[in-house]
Design an enzyme around this catalytic site. Structure first.
Site, PDB file in Angstrom:
ATOM      1  N   ASP A  85      -9.898  17.502  -0.693  1.00 21.69           N
ATOM      2  CA  ASP A  85      -9.742  16.050  -0.659  1.00 21.69           C
ATOM      3  C   ASP A  85      -9.401  15.582  -2.066  1.00 21.69           C
ATOM      4  OD1 ASP A  85     -10.157  13.312   0.593  1.00 21.69           O
ATOM      5  OD2 ASP A  85     -11.624  13.234  -1.040  1.00 21.69           O
ATOM      6  N   GLU A 115      -4.516  16.912   2.529  1.00 27.42           N
ATOM      7  CA  GLU A 115      -4.127  15.736   3.307  1.00 27.42           C
ATOM      8  C   GLU A 115      -2.636  15.476   3.125  1.00 27.42           C
ATOM      9  OE1 GLU A 115      -7.472  12.427   3.178  1.00 27.42           O
ATOM     10  OE2 GLU A 115      -7.179  13.304   1.213  1.00 27.42           O
ATOM     11  N   CYS A 117     -17.924  11.922  10.426  1.00 26.82           N
ATOM     12  CA  CYS A 117     -19.051  12.758  10.007  1.00 26.82           C
ATOM     13  C   CYS A 117     -18.682  14.221  10.249  1.00 26.82           C
ATOM     14  CB  CYS A 117     -20.310  12.394  10.779  1.00 26.82           C
ATOM     15  SG  CYS A 117     -21.742  13.423  10.333  1.00 26.82           S
ATOM     16  N   CYS A 163     -21.500  15.676  13.066  1.00 20.38           N
ATOM     17  CA  CYS A 163     -21.551  15.246  14.475  1.00 20.38           C
ATOM     18  C   CYS A 163     -20.244  14.633  14.963  1.00 20.38           C
ATOM     19  CB  CYS A 163     -22.701  14.271  14.690  1.00 20.38           C
ATOM     20  SG  CYS A 163     -22.497  12.690  13.822  1.00 20.38           S
ATOM     21  N   CYS A 192     -24.670   9.211   7.665  1.00 15.04           N
ATOM     22  CA  CYS A 192     -24.473   9.140   9.104  1.00 15.04           C
ATOM     23  C   CYS A 192     -25.705   8.539   9.781  1.00 15.04           C
ATOM     24  CB  CYS A 192     -24.176  10.528   9.670  1.00 15.04           C
ATOM     25  SG  CYS A 192     -23.865  10.523  11.446  1.00 15.04           S
ATOM     26  N   CYS A 194     -26.728  11.457  13.041  1.00  9.70           N
ATOM     27  CA  CYS A 194     -27.358  12.762  12.776  1.00  9.70           C
ATOM     28  C   CYS A 194     -28.131  12.782  11.464  1.00  9.70           C
ATOM     29  CB  CYS A 194     -26.314  13.878  12.782  1.00  9.70           C
ATOM     30  SG  CYS A 194     -25.124  13.775  11.423  1.00  9.70           S
ATOM     31  N   ASP A 242     -16.473  12.470  -0.598  1.00 11.33           N
ATOM     32  CA  ASP A 242     -15.304  13.333  -0.812  1.00 11.33           C
ATOM     33  C   ASP A 242     -15.561  14.734  -0.270  1.00 11.33           C
ATOM     34  OD1 ASP A 242     -14.025  11.220  -2.050  1.00 11.33           O
ATOM     35  OD2 ASP A 242     -14.641  11.810  -4.061  1.00 11.33           O
TER      36      ASP A 242
END
Length: 374
Positions: free
Chosen positions: A185, A269, A321, A324, A339, A342, A349
């Site tokens: 990332d 990306e 996330c 999950c 999150c 979870c 990042d």
């Protein structure tokens, strides 16, 4: 596959004069070719090919004898450049983009010429160029593979470089192991965050040199046009820009080398940099960090090493996330992913890098490897 080698060359004063003349004659040929093809389309609705303009060269040489001082294939390559520029223009028109018709080149706006097949050779530490002579070259590393073409380029600071395009054999892809898979990332606070938790700090090369560049540009703006003082001030500005570019290029090379040596599959990306730079608050920082340069350098080095680089859709990689899979809304100022379902709390990042790795694995058909380490 093709690989590029770039070497500094040191022409003598007379050779530099010949190379400058070659650039100017190539510029004249470029403008003449563009004018003829533009008029043929506007007046007759006819689209000329590069082969038809190549056949006009003997007539041009008769009217302008100095063109004979340029190697014939160098002039033919100029026609190829015009042809590619017009094809790119038409492609943008068909795509509905803002096209931008190819421009005529003013004095000093043409900085390279190409030997597409022959007319050059390396012998005894010298680079021979047809119509120019033997030039001293700094061969700081051996050239591997078959040389296909040579481009001679003049930098803004007046330095000259020889850029060879070399054909080498493709390397076989080795089987991947869990430890050789990574998602990356890229960002502004940290240059890059890896899916294994590693962070690479952002060097901010332009920001470091920004004040010196501004000072040099102020001196340039105050110098009267056409004076020796203005030329001197312009050279200082160009040297600062060159220093920034060299630092950024070297940094990207070091990072890409490290990634390729350690990992067999690298997922990035597929960012729309042009769209991102429309945010004027971040545009300068985005241009400074040069994410595309890292992806480009890593891609060709990975191909040479037998590894693979994949680009994934960046949508929701920061919100999702990694444990999950639900989407957690967050602002750019929030640096942690928390999150609510979870309970995972991790650097945003790092969370995005894990999601990028998962998407990268899916894109190559690997779904059995667990991307999330939590």
């Amino acid at each position: 596959m093709l690989k590029a080698y770039k070497f500094r060359i040191y022409p003598t004063k007379s050779q530099r004069t010949k190379m400058e003349q070659t650039l100017d004659l190539c510029r004249w040929t470029y403008n003449k070719t563009l004018e003829i093809r533009k008029n043929a389309w506007e007046n007759e609705g006819k689209s000329l090919s590069k082969y038809e303009t190549n056949n006009m060269l003997p007539e041009w040489k008769a009217d302008k004898p100095e063109l004979k001082d340029v190697f014939s294939q160098v002039l033919q390559n100029v026609h190829e450049r015009v042809d590619l520029a017009l094809k790119a223009f038409l492609r943008r028109v068909k795509a509905g983009e803002k096209p931008g018709y190819p421009r005529f080149r003013g004095r000093g706006r043409y900085d390279s010429f190409t030997y597409p097949q022959k007319g050059f050779k390396i012998d005894s530490g010298k680079l021979y160029l047809s119509k120019i002579g033997n030039i001293k070259i700094n061969l700081h590393r051996p050239i591997e593979g078959k040389i296909k073409r040579l481009t001679v380029r003049r930098a803004a600071t007046g330095k000259w470089y020889a850029c060879f395009s070399v054909e080498i054999e493709d390397q076989p892809k080795p089987p991947w192991k869990d430890g050789t898979l990574v998602g990356i990332d890229v960002g502004l606070e940290s240059f890059a965050t890896l899916s294994n938790g590693e962070k690479i700090s952002n060097p901010r090369f332009f920001r470091e040199e920004e004040h010196e560049l501004a000072r040099a540009q102020r001196k340039l703006s105050k110098a009267p046009k056409g004076t020796p003082d203005r030329k001197k001030a312009l050279k200082v500005v160009e040297r600062v820009h060159e220093r920034i570019a060299n630092k950024r290029y070297e940094f990207a090379h070091q990072i890409s080398n490290d990634l390729v040596k350690r990992f067999g599959l690298i997922a990035f990306e597929g960012l729309n940099i042009k769209g991102m730079t429309k945010n004027h608050c971040l545009a300068k920082s985005i241009h400074d960090v040069a994410w595309n340069m890292l992806v480009t350098l890593t891609s060709y080095k990975a191909e040479r090493a037998g590894s693979m680089v994949v680009l994934v859709d960046p949508r929701n990689t920061s919100k999702m996330c990694s444990r999950c899979g639900i989407l957690v809304q967050k602002d750019l100022s929030e640096r942690f992913h928390n999150c609510t379902q979870c309970g995972l709390s991790v650097d945003r990042d790092w969370n995005a890098a894990i999601n990028i790795l998962r998407l990268g694995l899916q894109s190559v058909g690997i779904k059995t490897v667990e991307a999330c380490p939590f």
